[in-house]
Scaffold this active site. Structure first.
Site, PDB file in Angstrom:
ATOM      1  N   ASP A 127       0.801  -1.227   0.000  1.00 32.00           N
ATOM      2  CA  ASP A 127       0.000   0.000   0.000  1.00 32.00           C
ATOM      3  C   ASP A 127       0.832   1.275   0.000  1.00 32.00           C
ATOM      4  O   ASP A 127       0.269   2.374  -0.082  1.00 32.00           O
ATOM      5  CB  ASP A 127      -0.959   0.002   1.192  1.00 32.00           C
ATOM      6  N   ASP A 139      -6.162  -5.164  -6.322  1.00 33.41           N
ATOM      7  CA  ASP A 139      -5.898  -3.779  -5.897  1.00 33.41           C
ATOM      8  C   ASP A 139      -4.445  -3.376  -6.164  1.00 33.41           C
ATOM      9  O   ASP A 139      -4.130  -2.206  -6.380  1.00 33.41           O
ATOM     10  CB  ASP A 139      -6.139  -3.591  -4.392  1.00 33.41           C
TER      11      ASP A 139
HETATM   12  N1  GLY Z   1      -7.242  -1.850  -1.177  1.00 32.89           N
HETATM   13  C1  GLY Z   1      -8.170  -2.189  -0.184  1.00 32.89           C
HETATM   14  C2  GLY Z   1      -9.557  -1.954  -0.570  1.00 32.89           C
HETATM   15  O1  GLY Z   1      -9.864  -1.559  -1.677  1.00 32.89           O
HETATM   16  O2  GLY Z   1     -10.409  -2.189   0.277  1.00 32.89           O
END
Ligand code: GLY
Length: 368
Positions: free
Chosen positions: A86, A143
Site C-alpha cells: 500500500d 488492488d
Molecule cells: N485496497 C483495499 C480496498 O480496496 O479495500
C-alpha cells in the site's frame, strides 16, 4: 468541488487540532467524526492529502495549497515502509499529486524511496509484487495494480529500468491470472513462491470466491489504464477496456449506474439487503475518463465519457452524498460506501478513497 472545499476545511481544522495526527479513513454519516488513522498507519492516509491536491488542481488557492502541503508532509516516512504494497496508494495520492503539480525535487525523492521500498516485495519467481503478508503463500490482490503507478512514475523520472520491469511483469502476470474469460476479476490469487504456480483464486472482500467484487473490478480498470499510460502495451489497454465493458454491462440498470458492492451479490432478492459501493463507482468513473482518451474509436471514447459523466452526476446527488441530508453530520462528500466484505465490514459509510476518486474524476472531466 465547492462543497469539497467546505467539508475538507473542517477536516483540516481537525487535523491541526490533533497536532497533525488525524487522517480520516471511514465514517458513519450520522456521526460528527470520522474513524481516523495516522500519517503512517494503514492504507488510507494518502487520500486526505489527495482530496486536498484535487481541490488545488481544480482551483488553486494559497490556502488550499498550504492545507495540502501540511497534510502531505507527515506521510513521508511511510515511503520507507517495506511491509506493505500500500506504499503506492499512500505516497502517490499525496506526494504523487504534489510532485505532478509542483515538480519540487524533494517530493520526487520521497516517490523514488517509496518505489524502491515497494520493489523489495517483488518475486522474480512469481513475477509479482507481494500484496499481503501471509505464511500460507504469496498473495496478490487485484488492488495491487494501483500501486504500479509508483514504480512506473519513479522509473520514468529516474530512468530506472528495473522498476519499470517489475511493474510490467506484475501487470502482465495479473492479466493472465486475475481475469476470467468475461473480463471479470478474482480478488486474490495465492501463488507458490518456490515455483510460481497458482495455488488458489478466491475473495477476501467480495461476496464469493467466484464472484466479482465491485471495487476490485474498478481497481482493475484503473490499474490497467495506468499500466497502459506508462507502457503503451496494447494488451494492457485491451484488458482495461475489457474490464470496463464488464462493469458497463453489469450495472444495476441502464439508468442506475451506481454498482452494488459485488456484481454477483443477490440485489434483486427481497430476502436480504445489499448495499452499494460508491467508492467502486467513483474509482471506475475516474478511470473511465482517462481510458476514454486511449479508446481506439470515437464511439468508444464517447461511450466511456458519457458514462463517466453520468456516474459522477449520479454520485453528486443527495442519494449518495452527505450534502442535502439534514440528519447527516459527517464532514465528507460521499456516503454509501462499502468496505467489504458485507456485512462483516462497515457499509453505507463514507470512505476516504470514495471522496478522493470522486474529486479526481471531477478534476479529470474539467480538464478535458
Ligand atoms: N485496497 C483495499 C480496498 O480496496 O479495500
Amino acid at each position: 468541488m465547492r462543497y469539497a472545499s467546505v467539508q475538507y476545511s473542517i477536516l483540516y481544522s481537525e487535523f491541526i487540532d490533533s497536532s497533525k495526527t488525524f487522517y480520516p479513513s471511514y465514517g458513519y454519516p450520522l456521526d460528527y467524526e470520522w474513524k481516523s488513522t495516522t500519517a503512517t498507519n494503514g492504507w488510507t492516509q494518502g487520500f486526505f492529502p489527495g482530496v486536498l491536491w484535487n481541490i488545488v488542481e481544480y482551483n488553486a488557492t494559497r490556502q488550499f495549497l498550504q492545507h495540502a502541503t501540511d497534510v502531505t508532509m507527515p506521510t513521508a516516512p511511510f515511503a520507507n515502509n517495506t511491509g506493505t504494497h500500500d506504499v503506492g496508494f499512500v505516497i502517490m495520492s499525496g506526494f504523487g499529486n504534489a510532485y505532478r503539480l509542483l515538480k519540487f525535487p524533494e517530493y520526487l525523492d520521497v516517490i523514488v524511496t517509496a518505489a524502491h521500498s515497494l520493489a523489495t516485495r517483488y518475486s522474480s519467481i512469481v513475477r509479482c509484487i507481494r500484496s499481503w503478508n501471509s505464511p500460507t503463500g504469496f498473495l496478490v490482490i487485484i488492488d495491487n495494480m494501483m500501486n504500479l503507478e509508483l514504480l512506473f512514475e519513479a522509473s520514468n523520472q529516474t530512468k530506472n529500468q528495473t522498476l519499470y520491469d517489475i511493474a510490467w511483469q506484475h501487470a502482465n502476470r495479473t492479466m493472465y491470472e486475475h481475469f476470467r474469460s468475461d473480463n471479470s476479476t478474482y480478488h486474490v490469487v495465492k501463488y507458490n513462491e518456490t515455483d510460481g504456480s497458482v495455488i488458489q483464486k478466491y475473495t477476501a472482500q467480495g461476496y464469493a470466491d467466484w464472484s466479482t467484487w465491485a471495487r476490485g473490478q474498478s481497481w482493475a480498470v484503473h490499474g490497467f489504464t495506468i499500466a497502459y499510460r506508462y507502457t503503451k502495451y496494447e494488451p494492457f489497454l485491451d484488458k482495461a477496456i475489457g474490464a470496463a465493458n464488464y462493469v458497463l454491462t453489469h450495472l444495476p440498470s441502464s439508468t442506475d449506474l451506481i454498482t452494488y458492492w459485488d456484481y454477483d451479490a443477490p440485489h434483486n432478492s427481497t430476502l436480504a439487503y445489499q448495499p452499494r459501493d460508491t467508492s467502486a463507482a467513483a474509482i471506475f468513473a475516474s478511470a473511465l475518463v482517462e481510458l476514454s482518451q486511449y479508446a481506439p474509436t470515437s464511439d468508444l471514447k464517447n461511450q466511456f465519457l458519457t458514462n463517466a459523466k453520468a456516474i459522477v452526476d449520479q454520485l453528486s446527488t443527495p442519494t449518495y452524498m452527505i450534502y442535502g441530508n439534514k440528519d447527516y453530520k459527517l464532514p465528507a462528500l460521499l456516503t454509501n460506501g462499502t468496505m467489504g466484505p458485507y456485512p462483516k465490514s462497515p457499509y453505507d459509510v463514507s470512505l476516504a478513497y470514495g471522496d478522493y476518486y470522486l474529486t479526481q474524476a471531477v478534476v479529470r472531466l474539467a480538464k478535458l
